[in-house]
Write a protein that holds these residues in place. Structure first.
Motif, PDB file in Angstrom:
ATOM      1  N   ASP A 187       5.136 -18.770   3.465  1.00 50.45           N
ATOM      2  CA  ASP A 187       5.882 -18.372   2.279  1.00 50.45           C
ATOM      3  C   ASP A 187       5.025 -18.262   1.031  1.00 50.45           C
ATOM      4  OD1 ASP A 187       8.036 -18.188   3.819  1.00 50.45           O
ATOM      5  OD2 ASP A 187       8.981 -20.083   3.196  1.00 50.45           O
ATOM      6  N   THR A 188       4.098 -19.221   0.857  1.00 55.25           N
ATOM      7  CA  THR A 188       3.293 -19.184  -0.365  1.00 55.25           C
ATOM      8  C   THR A 188       2.479 -17.905  -0.420  1.00 55.25           C
ATOM      9  OG1 THR A 188       1.974 -20.746   0.885  1.00 55.25           O
ATOM     10  CG2 THR A 188       2.946 -21.543  -1.169  1.00 55.25           C
ATOM     11  N   PHE A 189       1.934 -17.560   0.731  1.00 57.53           N
ATOM     12  CA  PHE A 189       1.122 -16.355   0.779  1.00 57.53           C
ATOM     13  C   PHE A 189       1.998 -15.116   0.562  1.00 57.53           C
ATOM     14  CE2 PHE A 189      -1.847 -13.513   3.335  1.00 57.53           C
ATOM     15  CZ  PHE A 189      -2.660 -13.310   2.239  1.00 57.53           C
ATOM     16  N   LEU A 190       3.194 -15.160   1.166  1.00 56.50           N
ATOM     17  CA  LEU A 190       4.130 -14.046   0.990  1.00 56.50           C
ATOM     18  C   LEU A 190       4.482 -13.872  -0.483  1.00 56.50           C
ATOM     19  CD1 LEU A 190       6.860 -14.027   3.767  1.00 56.50           C
ATOM     20  CD2 LEU A 190       5.188 -12.271   3.193  1.00 56.50           C
ATOM     21  N   ASP A 191       4.745 -15.020  -1.140  1.00 60.01           N
ATOM     22  CA  ASP A 191       5.087 -14.970  -2.557  1.00 60.01           C
ATOM     23  C   ASP A 191       3.982 -14.302  -3.360  1.00 60.01           C
ATOM     24  OD1 ASP A 191       7.449 -16.133  -2.084  1.00 60.01           O
ATOM     25  OD2 ASP A 191       6.877 -18.163  -2.752  1.00 60.01           O
ATOM     26  N   LYS A 192       2.778 -14.645  -2.995  1.00 62.29           N
ATOM     27  CA  LYS A 192       1.618 -14.109  -3.691  1.00 62.29           C
ATOM     28  C   LYS A 192       1.613 -12.578  -3.585  1.00 62.29           C
ATOM     29  CE  LYS A 192      -2.887 -16.269  -4.095  1.00 62.29           C
ATOM     30  NZ  LYS A 192      -3.879 -17.001  -3.294  1.00 62.29           N
ATOM     31  N   ILE A 193       1.813 -12.114  -2.361  1.00 59.21           N
ATOM     32  CA  ILE A 193       1.814 -10.666  -2.147  1.00 59.21           C
ATOM     33  C   ILE A 193       2.981 -10.040  -2.907  1.00 59.21           C
ATOM     34  CG2 ILE A 193       1.913  -8.827  -0.423  1.00 59.21           C
ATOM     35  CD1 ILE A 193       0.858 -10.830   1.602  1.00 59.21           C
ATOM     36  N   PHE A 201       0.811  -1.208   0.000  1.00 59.29           N
ATOM     37  CA  PHE A 201       0.000   0.000   0.000  1.00 59.29           C
ATOM     38  C   PHE A 201       0.847   1.261   0.000  1.00 59.29           C
ATOM     39  CE2 PHE A 201      -3.452  -2.775   0.420  1.00 59.29           C
ATOM     40  CZ  PHE A 201      -4.513  -2.061  -0.114  1.00 59.29           C
ATOM     41  N   PHE A 202       2.084   1.105   0.432  1.00 55.63           N
ATOM     42  CA  PHE A 202       2.990   2.234   0.329  1.00 55.63           C
ATOM     43  C   PHE A 202       3.189   2.576  -1.146  1.00 55.63           C
ATOM     44  CE2 PHE A 202       7.271   4.040  -0.006  1.00 55.63           C
ATOM     45  CZ  PHE A 202       7.134   5.113   0.856  1.00 55.63           C
ATOM     46  N   VAL A 203       3.380   1.508  -1.932  1.00 55.16           N
ATOM     47  CA  VAL A 203       3.562   1.705  -3.374  1.00 55.16           C
ATOM     48  C   VAL A 203       2.298   2.317  -3.972  1.00 55.16           C
ATOM     49  CG1 VAL A 203       3.950   0.537  -5.562  1.00 55.16           C
ATOM     50  CG2 VAL A 203       5.183  -0.217  -3.515  1.00 55.16           C
ATOM     51  N   ILE A 204       1.132   1.762  -3.581  1.00 52.85           N
ATOM     52  CA  ILE A 204      -0.121   2.265  -4.148  1.00 52.85           C
ATOM     53  C   ILE A 204      -0.321   3.734  -3.747  1.00 52.85           C
ATOM     54  CG2 ILE A 204      -2.616   1.985  -4.169  1.00 52.85           C
ATOM     55  CD1 ILE A 204      -2.174  -0.984  -3.691  1.00 52.85           C
ATOM     56  N   ARG A 205       0.085   4.048  -2.530  1.00 63.10           N
ATOM     57  CA  ARG A 205      -0.100   5.406  -2.059  1.00 63.10           C
ATOM     58  C   ARG A 205       0.737   6.371  -2.889  1.00 63.10           C
ATOM     59  NH1 ARG A 205       0.791   7.366   4.107  1.00 63.10           N
ATOM     60  NH2 ARG A 205       2.945   6.906   3.622  1.00 63.10           N
ATOM     61  N   ALA A 256       5.189  -6.831  -7.223  1.00 66.76           N
ATOM     62  CA  ALA A 256       6.076  -6.690  -8.377  1.00 66.76           C
ATOM     63  C   ALA A 256       5.265  -6.276  -9.595  1.00 66.76           C
ATOM     64  CB  ALA A 256       6.804  -8.001  -8.632  1.00 66.76           C
ATOM     65  N   LYS A 257       4.102  -6.898  -9.744  1.00 64.59           N
ATOM     66  CA  LYS A 257       3.263  -6.602 -10.905  1.00 64.59           C
ATOM     67  C   LYS A 257       2.887  -5.134 -10.948  1.00 64.59           C
ATOM     68  CE  LYS A 257       0.648 -10.727 -11.574  1.00 64.59           C
ATOM     69  NZ  LYS A 257      -0.638 -11.335 -11.282  1.00 64.59           N
ATOM     70  N   ILE A 258       2.427  -4.608  -9.802  1.00 60.87           N
ATOM     71  CA  ILE A 258       1.974  -3.218  -9.895  1.00 60.87           C
ATOM     72  C   ILE A 258       3.146  -2.262 -10.008  1.00 60.87           C
ATOM     73  CG2 ILE A 258      -0.299  -3.444  -8.831  1.00 60.87           C
ATOM     74  CD1 ILE A 258       0.954  -2.300  -6.302  1.00 60.87           C
ATOM     75  N   SER A 259       4.252  -2.549  -9.340  1.00 61.53           N
ATOM     76  CA  SER A 259       5.363  -1.601  -9.514  1.00 61.53           C
ATOM     77  C   SER A 259       5.874  -1.698 -10.929  1.00 61.53           C
ATOM     78  CB  SER A 259       6.501  -1.818  -8.508  1.00 61.53           C
ATOM     79  OG  SER A 259       6.317  -2.995  -7.795  1.00 61.53           O
ATOM     80  N   GLY A 260       5.936  -2.951 -11.460  1.00 63.73           N
ATOM     81  CA  GLY A 260       6.401  -3.150 -12.814  1.00 63.73           C
ATOM     82  C   GLY A 260       5.487  -2.457 -13.792  1.00 63.73           C
ATOM     83  N   GLU A 261       4.214  -2.682 -13.620  1.00 65.58           N
ATOM     84  CA  GLU A 261       3.255  -2.133 -14.567  1.00 65.58           C
ATOM     85  C   GLU A 261       3.302  -0.616 -14.573  1.00 65.58           C
ATOM     86  OE1 GLU A 261      -1.318  -2.006 -14.102  1.00 65.58           O
ATOM     87  OE2 GLU A 261      -0.779  -3.953 -14.950  1.00 65.58           O
TER      88      GLU A 261
END
Lengths: 162, 697
Positions: free
Chosen positions: B121-127, B73-77, B132-137
């Protein structure tokens, strides 16, 4: 107890001495009250207080032995007319015994309260099967007297509607 | 250790309220298909708090996940919501819901003293991958479709995204029609019959969830905006045919043609109370500051409410209430003492009057302490409906009515599970799996579940109404016979058959689903509700849906009552149920064929119930012209109750009758409780609705 059986007396004596001891501590205090000229006894473990002159508010649509409810210091306590519960005609004179049976408060209307006595469990005899009543768990003679009293089953009073 | 326990309790309390807040926020945002900048800030703040508190308590799994979401949310902000393309949004909402669920699970483990999850870990990976997707995009596509570089639009403007929907309809509903937000929702549902959902949007966007939008709609009307003029033309019949619409106007956003920056500016006018037909070309900056104010205000309000809350154990409140009731009674006993009769005590009377009003106040305050709105319980159902409509692919809207009905805390606790069960049942078994089936039956393609609460005299009535397929009597009966609950060959009425649903071990679904139908079912609802002295009834019409009604008595409440005498009994009738009190003479009484009596009031005939005969009382008045008729009404039931005389109006504390006497079924005769009057005597409280139904049986 077993004086004729000399050979086995030792063990029997020991056993009866033990059971005597248990019976001594097995005495319980009972409140004796009178209802339609019959004496009943109820363990004082259930008895909270005895009230005279109470105003009972009738509740509609209940059997006649449910006398109604009273206001006991802000608490609503149901009252059962014991005489009517046993199918007798109630007398003018009456008093109310407030009981607490497993957290349920209930009062019973009886003719009068007699006395408090200690009754040993061993002195309580079973009721002959023809005379059985679900509220009466046993009977005995008043200690030091001649009258017979009916021992009430307090827990059965909790479930009289069933 | 006790210090630790205190901290833990405070932590759990904080977590629960934060998660609830988060749930509401995300649900509302999902409805609007985006987060406002305020939402983003709020989520960021919540995650930050969760992270900090969890770290202090050394709950690592919670801390780590909260930390990652905070980062996200820091990134989204920084980049604002526009950085997230529409395709990614559903994924984002799901991710946040998953994390709320994760927090809840972990909290539950803390509460039950189980070890926390270690494999996150699986959940962390998901997040992480989503981050990565939104910063990349955001970096790869600086000019994402909805982003408008330069004008720096707020997230809220993006939410309306009306640049895409330039062709509008401005709808006003009939004045005083009520529930404008629901009407708007229904209008939207009918528009959906003509136009793809993705081809239009509307403002306010949260009409379904937020009853306050009704006020906006009353003041400013309701806006529907379409992507193309053609869609709008097709949808106009839906607006025309809607019975509640007073008038409507067509408007085109003037920015439909010009540059994108202007689009954003003009559209932002809409949330303001200015009719869109004459948009003022104010500078973009001004509108940006105006648009989020409402949101900011509500956020500020929320923060304020939270700070001024303390949690008190219920048992303390109970003892307080007991003392207050005693004071109220004692006050009456003192001021109405028979010893005072005939004395002229000016100062005493003055002081007594003062005392009276103070004890009244005390009573009100005391009662309000235990009262909580049902909204928290209702809001939880939103989440369940949301999750299940996705899972079962049954689009369903949940409508909440009377959310602010306040009931005793214990009642809220006892209805929460039953309501959840009923809502799940409606979703699972009620709402049709096939949209086509609904359309064929002339219903809205999207299912609807109404959850309503209201309070009458001595009880709270909770209704769950779905517009699904209803109960199939034959299927239920067959099932009941298979389960040995019904006798084959015997005749059962529709009502009997519905009652089978409430029997233990009855589950109509042949397949066991994830949400309901584990063999336990409505019987659990029934036993839960009955444990607090309530009742459950089901009504249903095949093809039309099903209504489940819970009636729960208010254990402790204050009520305005009319004391009436019949013979030597005193009864209390709730004032709220009394329409009119009057005397009649025998001449006005109409006899019916079965010796029943009726009286005509205004243009209707009402049957007379004589309290004396109904309750088989000794004593009391027999001649109608010697007594008083109370015209009473509760729900749809209306009749006249005949009593001897009125004693007076009094505020009474409702007390339940002991189970010892309730066991005789007196509730079925309308004896719903009792109260202690000023002189210490007891008055029986009558439930008008039950008297009516009992009389008719």
């Amino acid at each position: 107890m077993s004086e004729e059986n000399g050979l086995f007396a030792r063990t029997d004596e020991a056993r009866s001495a033990l059971s005597d001891k248990v019976q001594e501590t097995d005495e319980e205090k009972y409140l004796i009250f009178r209802s339609s000229n019959i004496l009943y006894a109820l363990s004082t473990a259930y008895v909270i207080e005895i009230l005279n002159n109470v105003t009972i508010t009738r509740i509609p649509m209940v059997p006649d032995y449910i006398a109604g409810v009273i206001n006991l210091r802000g608490a609503i306590v149901p009252i059962v007319d014991f005489r009517l519960l046993l199918g007798r005609i109630p007398e003018e004179e009456s008093c109310v015994i407030i009981l607490n049976i497993r957290e349920t408060s209930v009062g019973i209307v009886v003719d009068s309260v007699d006395q408090m006595v200690d009754i040993a469990r061993s002195a309580i005899l079973p009721v002959p099967s023809q005379n059985e009543h679900r509220l009466v768990s046993g009977m005995c003679t008043v200690p030091g007297g001649v009258s017979t009293i009916m021992i009430l089953d307090g827990e059965a009073l909790e479930h009289i509607h069933e | 250790m006790s210090m630790n326990n205190d901290m833990l309790e405070a932590y759990l309390f904080e977590m629960h309220s934060l998660l609830e807040q988060l749930d509401d926020l995300v649900l509302a945002a999902e409805e609007a298909h985006t987060f406002s900048q305020d939402d983003v800030n709020e989520i960021f703040r919540i995650m930050h708090t969760i992270k900090g508190s969890s770290a202090m308590m050394e709950f690592n799994s919670l801390m780590t996940i909260a930390h990652r979401i905070e980062d996200l949310f820091f990134v989204i902000r920084e980049k604002t919501m526009d950085a997230i393309s529409d395709e990614l949004k559903p994924e984002m909402f799901d991710l946040i819901f998953q994390s709320i669920d994760f927090f809840r699970e972990e909290i539950e483990k803390v509460e039950t003293n189980q070890p926390l999850s270690t494999s996150i870990d699986t959940f962390l990976d998901k997040i992480n991958s989503f981050s990565a997707k939104i910063s990349g995009e955001a970096e790869d596509e600086p000019a994402a479709p909805s982003a408008q570089p330069g004008s720096a639009p707020t997230a809220e403007e993006a939410a309306f995204a009306s640049a895409e929907f330039p062709f509008g309809l401005h709808v006003y509903f009939d004045e005083g029609v009520g529930m404008e937000n629901l009407r708007a929702m229904m209008l939207i549902n009918s528009v959906k019959d003509y136009c793809e959902e993705s081809q239009f949007d509307y403002y306010p966007p949260d009409v379904q969830m937020n009853p306050e939008t009704a006020n906006f709609i009353i003041d400013n009307g309701f806006y529907i905006r379409f992507r193309t003029a053609g869609d709008r033309e097709e949808a106009i019949p839906a607006v025309k045919d809607n019975g509640a619409v007073k008038n409507w106007q067509v408007f085109d956003a003037p920015e439909a043609s010009p540059a994108p920056a202007q689009k954003a500016a003009a559209v932002a006018v809409e949330p303001e109370p200015v009719p869109v037909e004459e948009p003022s070309p104010a500078p973009a900056a001004v509108q940006q500051s105006a648009a989020p104010t409402a949101a900011q205000q509500s956020a500020a309000k929320q923060a304020h409410v939270k700070e001024s809350l303390i949690s008190v154990s219920l048992s303390k409140l109970d003892s307080l209430m007991a003392v207050i009731s005693e004071i109220v009674i004692t006050e009456a006993q003192v001021t109405a003492s028979p010893d005072l009769k005939g004395l002229k005590l000016d100062n005493f009377t003055k002081a007594a009057r003062q005392l009276r009003s103070l004890t009244d106040n005390l009573q009100d305050v005391g009662l309000s302490l235990r009262m909580v709105p049902v909204s928290a319980t209702f809001q939880k159902m939103k989440r369940i409906v949301r999750d299940m409509s996705k899972k079962l692919k049954k689009e369903t809207n949940l409508v909440l009515v009377g959310e602010d009905t306040e009931v005793d805390k214990t009642v809220v606790d006892s209805i929460s599970d039953p309501i959840m069960h009923i809502v799940r049942n409606s979703m699972d078994h009620g709402i049709e799996s096939d949209r086509a089936e609904r359309i064929a039956a002339g219903k809205d393609p999207a299912g609807k579940i109404i959850l309503s609460a209201r309070q009458t005299g001595g009880e709270v009535i909770i209704e769950v109404i779905d517009d699904g397929q209803g109960v199939d009597d034959d299927a239920v009966l067959n099932k009941a016979i298979r389960q040995g609950l019904a006798q084959p060959g015997a005749e059962y009425s529709h009502k009997d058959i519905l009652n089978f649903l409430l029997m233990p071990g009855f589950s109509t679904n042949t397949e066991v689903t994830e949400y309901s139908g584990r063999g336990v079912g409505m019987d659990v609802v029934k036993s839960n509700v009955e444990s607090v002295g309530g009742t459950v009834t089901i009504t249903s019409e095949r093809g039309k849906g099903m209504t489940t009604t819970l009636r729960i008595p208010l254990n402790m409440s204050i009520m305005d009552g009319m004391e009436v005498a019949v013979g030597d009994s005193i009864f209390t009738v709730p004032i709220s149920d009394i329409q009119q009190i009057f005397k009649v003479s025998d001449i006005n009484i109409i006899q019916d064929a079965t010796h029943g009596e009726m009286v005509k009031i205004v243009d209707n005939f009402y049957s007379i119930v004589r309290a004396k005969e109904f309750y088989q009382l000794n004593g009391g008045v027999d001649n109608l012209d010697e007594g008083v008729l109370l015209w009473v009404e509760s729900g749809d039931n209306s009749f006249c109750l005949f009593v001897d005389e009125l004693i007076g109006e009094q505020q009474v504390v409702v007390k339940p009758l002991p189970d010892y006497v309730n066991n005789y079924g007196i509730k079925n005769y309308g004896v719903s409780g009792c109260t202690i009057l000023g002189d210490g005597s007891i008055s029986i409280i009558l439930d008008v609705a039950t008297i009516y139904s009992s009389q008719n049986n």
